[in-house]
Write a protein that holds these residues in place. Structure first.
Motif, short mmCIF file in Angstrom:
data_model
loop_
_atom_site.label_atom_id
_atom_site.label_comp_id
_atom_site.label_asym_id
_atom_site.label_seq_id
_atom_site.Cartn_x
_atom_site.Cartn_y
_atom_site.Cartn_z
N LEU A 166 -73.45 -6.87 -70.49
CA LEU A 166 -74.51 -5.88 -70.68
C LEU A 166 -74.57 -5.43 -72.13
CD1 LEU A 166 -74.07 -3.56 -67.55
CD2 LEU A 166 -76.03 -5.01 -68.04
N PRO A 167 -75.75 -5.08 -72.61
CA PRO A 167 -75.87 -4.53 -73.97
C PRO A 167 -75.02 -3.27 -74.11
CG PRO A 167 -78.02 -5.08 -73.09
CD PRO A 167 -77.07 -5.21 -71.95
N GLU A 168 -74.59 -3.00 -75.34
CA GLU A 168 -73.74 -1.84 -75.59
C GLU A 168 -74.41 -0.54 -75.16
OE1 GLU A 168 -70.60 -1.62 -76.46
OE2 GLU A 168 -70.54 -3.82 -76.35
N ALA A 169 -75.73 -0.47 -75.38
CA ALA A 169 -76.45 0.75 -74.98
C ALA A 169 -76.36 0.96 -73.48
CB ALA A 169 -77.90 0.67 -75.43
N ALA A 170 -76.46 -0.15 -72.70
CA ALA A 170 -76.39 -0.05 -71.25
C ALA A 170 -74.99 0.36 -70.82
CB ALA A 170 -76.78 -1.38 -70.61
N LYS A 171 -73.96 -0.24 -71.47
CA LYS A 171 -72.59 0.12 -71.14
C LYS A 171 -72.33 1.60 -71.42
CE LYS A 171 -70.52 -4.43 -72.06
NZ LYS A 171 -69.53 -5.17 -72.89
N SER A 172 -72.85 2.05 -72.57
CA SER A 172 -72.68 3.47 -72.90
C SER A 172 -73.36 4.37 -71.88
CB SER A 172 -73.24 3.74 -74.30
OG SER A 172 -73.15 5.11 -74.63
N SER A 173 -74.56 3.96 -71.45
CA SER A 173 -75.30 4.76 -70.47
C SER A 173 -74.55 4.81 -69.14
CB SER A 173 -76.70 4.18 -70.26
OG SER A 173 -77.45 4.26 -71.46
N ILE A 174 -73.99 3.68 -68.73
CA ILE A 174 -73.24 3.65 -67.47
C ILE A 174 -72.01 4.56 -67.57
CG2 ILE A 174 -71.85 2.19 -65.94
CD1 ILE A 174 -73.79 -0.09 -66.54
N GLY A 175 -71.35 4.52 -68.72
CA GLY A 175 -70.19 5.39 -68.91
C GLY A 175 -70.55 6.86 -68.81
N ILE A 176 -71.68 7.22 -69.43
CA ILE A 176 -72.15 8.61 -69.37
C ILE A 176 -72.51 8.99 -67.93
CG2 ILE A 176 -73.96 10.19 -70.11
CD1 ILE A 176 -74.03 8.65 -72.76
N MET A 177 -73.15 8.06 -67.24
CA MET A 177 -73.53 8.32 -65.84
C MET A 177 -72.29 8.53 -64.98
SD MET A 177 -76.59 5.50 -65.51
CE MET A 177 -76.76 5.67 -63.74
N ARG A 178 -71.26 7.73 -65.19
CA ARG A 178 -70.02 7.91 -64.42
C ARG A 178 -69.40 9.27 -64.70
NH1 ARG A 178 -65.61 3.37 -64.08
NH2 ARG A 178 -64.98 4.88 -62.48
N LYS A 179 -69.47 9.69 -65.96
CA LYS A 179 -68.93 11.00 -66.31
C LYS A 179 -69.68 12.12 -65.59
CE LYS A 179 -68.11 14.11 -70.23
NZ LYS A 179 -68.24 14.29 -71.71
N HIS A 180 -71.02 12.00 -65.57
CA HIS A 180 -71.82 13.03 -64.88
C HIS A 180 -71.58 13.01 -63.38
CE1 HIS A 180 -73.70 14.30 -68.48
NE2 HIS A 180 -74.52 13.26 -68.63
N LEU B 263 -68.56 -0.83 -60.20
CA LEU B 263 -68.73 -2.26 -59.99
C LEU B 263 -69.58 -2.89 -61.10
CD1 LEU B 263 -69.29 -2.44 -56.12
CD2 LEU B 263 -67.35 -3.33 -57.41
N MET B 264 -70.59 -2.15 -61.54
CA MET B 264 -71.42 -2.66 -62.64
C MET B 264 -70.60 -2.86 -63.90
SD MET B 264 -74.95 -0.49 -62.16
CE MET B 264 -75.67 -1.17 -63.66
N GLN B 265 -69.73 -1.91 -64.20
CA GLN B 265 -68.89 -2.04 -65.40
C GLN B 265 -67.92 -3.23 -65.29
OE1 GLN B 265 -67.16 1.94 -65.78
NE2 GLN B 265 -68.35 2.26 -67.65
N ARG B 266 -67.44 -3.49 -64.08
CA ARG B 266 -66.45 -4.55 -63.91
C ARG B 266 -67.07 -5.94 -63.81
NH1 ARG B 266 -62.03 -2.34 -59.45
NH2 ARG B 266 -61.20 -0.61 -60.72
N THR B 267 -68.24 -6.03 -63.20
CA THR B 267 -68.81 -7.35 -62.89
C THR B 267 -69.91 -7.76 -63.85
OG1 THR B 267 -70.39 -6.35 -61.35
CG2 THR B 267 -68.27 -7.06 -60.45
N MET B 268 -70.32 -6.88 -64.75
CA MET B 268 -71.41 -7.22 -65.68
C MET B 268 -70.94 -6.97 -67.12
SD MET B 268 -74.52 -5.48 -63.46
CE MET B 268 -75.84 -6.33 -64.30
N PRO B 269 -70.00 -7.82 -67.61
CA PRO B 269 -69.44 -7.59 -68.95
C PRO B 269 -70.41 -7.89 -70.08
CG PRO B 269 -68.64 -9.65 -68.05
CD PRO B 269 -69.41 -8.99 -66.95
#
Length: 410
Positions: free
Chosen positions: A217-231, A209-215
């Protein structure tokens, strides 16, 4: 074997006692019987001497016979007091009884003896014969040919029997305790696995939801969320493996067979790992090219896809960049064989027999997982009535996993 019902009653497999007690009876010449905790005879009378065989032909040990009633009375005394007792029959034949105990509780009784302390006489044999319905001279004819059991010898035989009983009971205590620990471990594994699934699912949903509703976000935050989803996805896979493993250990895993196209199952499995192979520039080849679409089998499509997917994912994981993986299918008279062949790191000979064990994690080149995938895969294949094997020429020479499944009348 021994178990405990919900009402607290101990249930014993008395067949387990037949062999050791029979061996003792043959070695000692004594007559041996086993009684349960309700003073009911479960095994015996076991005997080997000619005198005992003659007594067994009489009414001595039959239901309601004088010997059966005497043994039952001794069994009741032992069950009431938890201690060994002894008596005589017709003031001539000696009979003893000792308790069977597990975890400090008396669950049965061994009654043994029916032997003379010293050389008998025709009068004593006649007295016994009248009680059991035999001819006195016939009994005397057998008794006079056998040696009596002295007090010293009886003490030695009693000690040997006590050792046999104690060692057997302690051995079964250890087995029962081990089974209890295993059941507790399996229940813990199942409970923890299910409890972990819910928060992981919620966490994965929130990250999505964060990835979809918070476009913005700084690139670093987006990258961190992507890594978190992977984990989180990796953790979810491990939890699912734990759940499947717990179902396997507790015998709760099942399959739902139905007529399925093997080609569809293989195609779906390949499609899930293609991106992983592409990322490592691994060539993934399927033979035949139509995925053996005409082969029909009776199988659980989801479970079978899980097996093939696991083998392919492992092949990708342990194959270096630029390597090659081949998924090969061939049909035999009554079976279909699925092979996953890779050019990866291979498996050492001494590790091959442990590949399908639980929690067998191959460390080299493996940064995730619990080592349960192949254990679960083997169980699923066996539920289908098939087999799964692995071969490898050693480190650096790749590995071949082969699944052999019966062709169903789909």
């Amino acid at each position: 074997m021994i178990s405990v019902h919900a009402n607290g009653d101990t249930v014993v497999d008395w067949e387990d006692w037949s062999a050791p007690l029979r061996q003792f009876a043959q070695a000692s010449g004594l007559v041996v019987s086993a009684y349960d905790n309700h003073a009911r005879r479960q095994t015996g009378p076991l005997h080997s001497s000619r005198t005992a065989a003659l007594l067994a032909s009489s009414n001595l040990w039959r239901d309601g016979g004088p010997g059966a009633l005497l043994e039952q009375e001794l069994a009741i005394q032992v069950l009431d007091h938890g201690a060994a007792v002894a008596t005589t029959f017709c003031d001539a034949l000696r009979i003893s009884a000792m308790p069977l105990t597990r975890f400090g509780k008396t669950y049965g009784v061994i009654v043994y003896g029916w032997s003379f302390r010293d050389f008998s006489s025709p009068m004593a044999c006649d007295r016994i014969a009248r009680q059991v319905g035999l001819l006195g001279h016939a009994l005397w004819g057998e008794v006079r040919l056998e040696s009596p059991v002295s007090d010293a010898r009886m003490a030695v035989l009693t000690s040997l029997l006590r050792t046999l009983v104690d060692s057997t009971d302690r051995h079964r205590e250890a087995i029962a305790e081990l089974n209890r620990v295993n059941r507790a471990r399996e229940q813990f594994l199942a409970t923890v696995s299910h409890e972990m699934r819910t928060p992981l699912a919620a966490l994965s949903l929130r990250l999505e939801l964060m990835q979809r509703t918070m476009p913005d976000l700084p690139e670093a935050a987006k990258s961190s969320i992507g890594i978190m989803r992977k984990h989180v996805a990796q953790e979810s896979l491990m939890v699912n493996d734990l759940i499947d493993a717990s179902r396997t250990l507790t015998g709760q895993m099942s399959i739902e067979r139905q007529p399925v196209s093997l080609g569809q199952v293989l195609h779906d499995a390949v499609s899930t790992v293609e991106i992983n192979a592409h990322d490592k520039q691994i060539t993934l080849q399927v033979t035949p090219a139509d995925y053996a679409a005409r082969v029909l089998i009776e199988a659980d499509p989801q479970r079978l896809q899980q097996v093939v997917w696991n083998l392919l994912l492992n092949a990708v994981k342990f194959t270096p960049e630029g390597g090659r993986i081949v998924l090969k299918v061939r049909q035999e008279a009554r079976h279909v064989v699925i092979e996953v062949i890779d050019s990866g790191q291979g498996i050492e000979a001494h590790d091959l027999e442990h590949v399908f064990g639980a929690f067998n994690l191959q460390k080299q080149g493996n940064d995730s997982g619990l080592g349960l995938g192949l254990y679960i895969a083997r169980h699923i294949v066996e539920l289908h009535g098939g087999t799964i094997t692995v071969t490898s020429a050693g480190l650096g020479h790749g590995a071949t996993f082969s699944i052999r499944l019966p062709l169903g009348a789909a």
